[in-house]
Each structure stands twice: as structure tokens, then as C-alpha cells.
Design a protein around this motif. Sequence first.
Motif, PDB file in Angstrom:
ATOM      1  N   THR A  90       0.889  -1.201   0.067  1.00  0.00           N
ATOM      2  CA  THR A  90      -0.034  -0.059   0.037  1.00  0.00           C
ATOM      3  C   THR A  90       0.654   1.240   0.085  1.00  0.00           C
ATOM      4  N   ASN A  91       2.048   1.165   0.823  1.00  0.00           N
ATOM      5  CA  ASN A  91       2.797   2.551   0.824  1.00  0.00           C
ATOM      6  C   ASN A  91       3.723   2.258  -0.383  1.00  0.00           C
ATOM      7  N   GLY A  92       3.710   1.428  -1.350  1.00  0.00           N
ATOM      8  CA  GLY A  92       4.411   1.711  -2.506  1.00  0.00           C
ATOM      9  C   GLY A  92       5.907   1.062  -2.565  1.00  0.00           C
ATOM     10  N   CYS A  93       5.888   0.001  -1.619  1.00  0.00           N
ATOM     11  CA  CYS A  93       7.283  -0.644  -1.645  1.00  0.00           C
ATOM     12  C   CYS A  93       6.897  -1.820  -2.962  1.00  0.00           C
ATOM     13  N   THR A  94       8.082  -2.022  -3.585  1.00  0.00           N
ATOM     14  CA  THR A  94       7.983  -3.020  -4.621  1.00  0.00           C
ATOM     15  C   THR A  94       8.076  -4.476  -4.212  1.00  0.00           C
ATOM     16  N   VAL A  95       7.942  -5.451  -4.947  1.00  0.00           N
ATOM     17  CA  VAL A  95       8.184  -6.854  -4.352  1.00  0.00           C
ATOM     18  C   VAL A  95       9.609  -6.983  -4.101  1.00  0.00           C
ATOM     19  N   ALA A  96      10.370  -6.348  -4.974  1.00  0.00           N
ATOM     20  CA  ALA A  96      12.015  -6.521  -4.813  1.00  0.00           C
ATOM     21  C   ALA A  96      12.372  -5.883  -3.629  1.00  0.00           C
ATOM     22  N   GLU A  97      11.996  -4.611  -3.078  1.00  0.00           N
ATOM     23  CA  GLU A  97      12.260  -3.832  -1.911  1.00  0.00           C
ATOM     24  C   GLU A  97      11.918  -4.755  -0.598  1.00  0.00           C
ATOM     25  N   ILE A  98      10.715  -5.387  -0.805  1.00  0.00           N
ATOM     26  CA  ILE A  98      10.249  -6.168   0.236  1.00  0.00           C
ATOM     27  C   ILE A  98      11.180  -7.362   0.263  1.00  0.00           C
ATOM     28  N   ARG A  99      11.622  -7.782  -0.714  1.00  0.00           N
ATOM     29  CA  ARG A  99      12.628  -9.222  -0.812  1.00  0.00           C
ATOM     30  C   ARG A  99      13.801  -8.756  -0.179  1.00  0.00           C
ATOM     31  N   GLU A 100      14.302  -7.760  -0.569  1.00  0.00           N
ATOM     32  CA  GLU A 100      15.689  -7.187  -0.031  1.00  0.00           C
ATOM     33  C   GLU A 100      15.600  -6.823   1.368  1.00  0.00           C
ATOM     34  N   ALA A 101      14.485  -6.264   2.006  1.00  0.00           N
ATOM     35  CA  ALA A 101      14.391  -5.947   3.323  1.00  0.00           C
ATOM     36  C   ALA A 101      14.489  -7.152   4.316  1.00  0.00           C
ATOM     37  N   LEU A 102      13.675  -8.196   3.714  1.00  0.00           N
ATOM     38  CA  LEU A 102      13.708  -9.694   4.451  1.00  0.00           C
ATOM     39  C   LEU A 102      14.909 -10.250   4.231  1.00  0.00           C
ATOM     40  N   LEU A 103      15.696 -10.122   3.136  1.00  0.00           N
ATOM     41  CA  LEU A 103      17.095 -10.659   2.823  1.00  0.00           C
ATOM     42  C   LEU A 103      17.920 -10.168   3.908  1.00  0.00           C
ATOM     43  N   GLN A 104      17.996  -8.957   4.010  1.00  0.00           N
ATOM     44  CA  GLN A 104      18.651  -8.169   5.128  1.00  0.00           C
ATOM     45  C   GLN A 104      18.543  -8.955   6.530  1.00  0.00           C
ATOM     46  N   THR A 105      17.218  -9.353   6.988  1.00  0.00           N
ATOM     47  CA  THR A 105      17.049  -9.946   8.089  1.00  0.00           C
ATOM     48  C   THR A 105      17.567 -11.240   8.286  1.00  0.00           C
ATOM     49  N   ALA A 114      14.184 -15.493   9.120  1.00  0.00           N
ATOM     50  CA  ALA A 114      13.984 -14.947   7.967  1.00  0.00           C
ATOM     51  C   ALA A 114      13.212 -15.749   6.879  1.00  0.00           C
ATOM     52  N   THR A 115      13.593 -17.066   6.900  1.00  0.00           N
ATOM     53  CA  THR A 115      12.810 -18.331   5.877  1.00  0.00           C
ATOM     54  C   THR A 115      11.349 -17.850   6.110  1.00  0.00           C
ATOM     55  N   HIS A 116      11.048 -18.078   7.711  1.00  0.00           N
ATOM     56  CA  HIS A 116       9.815 -17.873   7.974  1.00  0.00           C
ATOM     57  C   HIS A 116       9.290 -16.774   7.401  1.00  0.00           C
ATOM     58  N   ALA A 117       9.802 -15.850   7.580  1.00  0.00           N
ATOM     59  CA  ALA A 117       9.070 -14.382   7.115  1.00  0.00           C
ATOM     60  C   ALA A 117       8.965 -14.268   5.719  1.00  0.00           C
ATOM     61  N   PHE A 118       9.804 -14.887   4.829  1.00  0.00           N
ATOM     62  CA  PHE A 118       9.863 -15.097   3.525  1.00  0.00           C
ATOM     63  C   PHE A 118       8.479 -15.969   3.104  1.00  0.00           C
ATOM     64  N   ARG A 119       8.050 -16.767   3.717  1.00  0.00           N
ATOM     65  CA  ARG A 119       7.181 -17.685   3.479  1.00  0.00           C
ATOM     66  C   ARG A 119       5.479 -16.706   3.710  1.00  0.00           C
TER      67      ARG A 119
END
Length: 143
Positions: A90-105, A114-119
Motif C-alpha cells: 500500500t505504501n508503494g514498496c515493490t516486491v524487490a524492496e520487500i525481498r531485499e528487506a527480508l534478505l537483510q533480516t 528470515a525463511t519463515h518471514a519469506f514464507r
Amino acid sequence: MSAADANPSLFDRGLATRREVLGRAHVERSMAGVSGFSRPVQELVTEFCWGAVWTRDGLDRRTRSLINLGMLTALGRDHELAVHVRAAVTNGCTVAEIREALLQTTVYCGVPAATHAFRIAERVLRELDELADEPAGDGTAER
């Protein structure tokens, strides 16, 4: 404490922001489902979290969303993580940005978190049809 007792300007700004970020239906369900016992915490969250912090100028909503994804992954708050993946879109984050944020975790929170968050994020993104162009995968990456 009731909405009338809360700081009306912060509460009203918080309620408006909360609706914009999480969606009117989600917020209405949350507010309608509270008991007399839990109403004060919903009002506190609306006033301070959404009214005093989310409305500050220091960070835009996209950045706040990405930070939340990291914190909620670290804390293992699955329900809130799913809510905030939706909010990030909703706030305009792309799938790639969400993936990168989770990859950072993965580095800072650990592989299991992190793998749980990815799921969770992938399920939500599929529900939102944000991953329609990406294959579901054949399971070969599962370890």
C-alpha cells in the motif's frame, strides 16, 4: 481511557493514517472487535504509534514499512508481519524492496526467522496478486 479521553488531534490523525496504511476494512474490524478491557490499548496504539510516530516527517511511509518488516521478522510476530507486508505494498514498496528487506533480516535475525518471514510475505504477496508473474517454484530450493 476512551477515544474521547485520548488526545483528539493525535487520535484522529492516527486513525486516518492507520486506515490509509492498513486499509479501512482492517482497521474497522480491529476497532469493532475490541472489548472494554482491550479498548485502551487500541486507542493507545492509534494515538501514539499511528498519530505521533507514523505522521512524523523524518521518514516516509515506504521506509517505515521496510523497517517494520525487519523488526517484525526479528520479533517473530507473524500476524503483524502479514499485516505490514500488505501495508508495505500500500505504501508503494515493490516486491524487490520487500525481498531485499527480508534478505537483510537473514543476516541480522537468523536464517530460521528470515525463511519463515519469506514464507509469510510470499503468501501475502500472492494473495495480493503481486507475484502473478513469478513462478511458484518447484521446491528444489527447499532445504
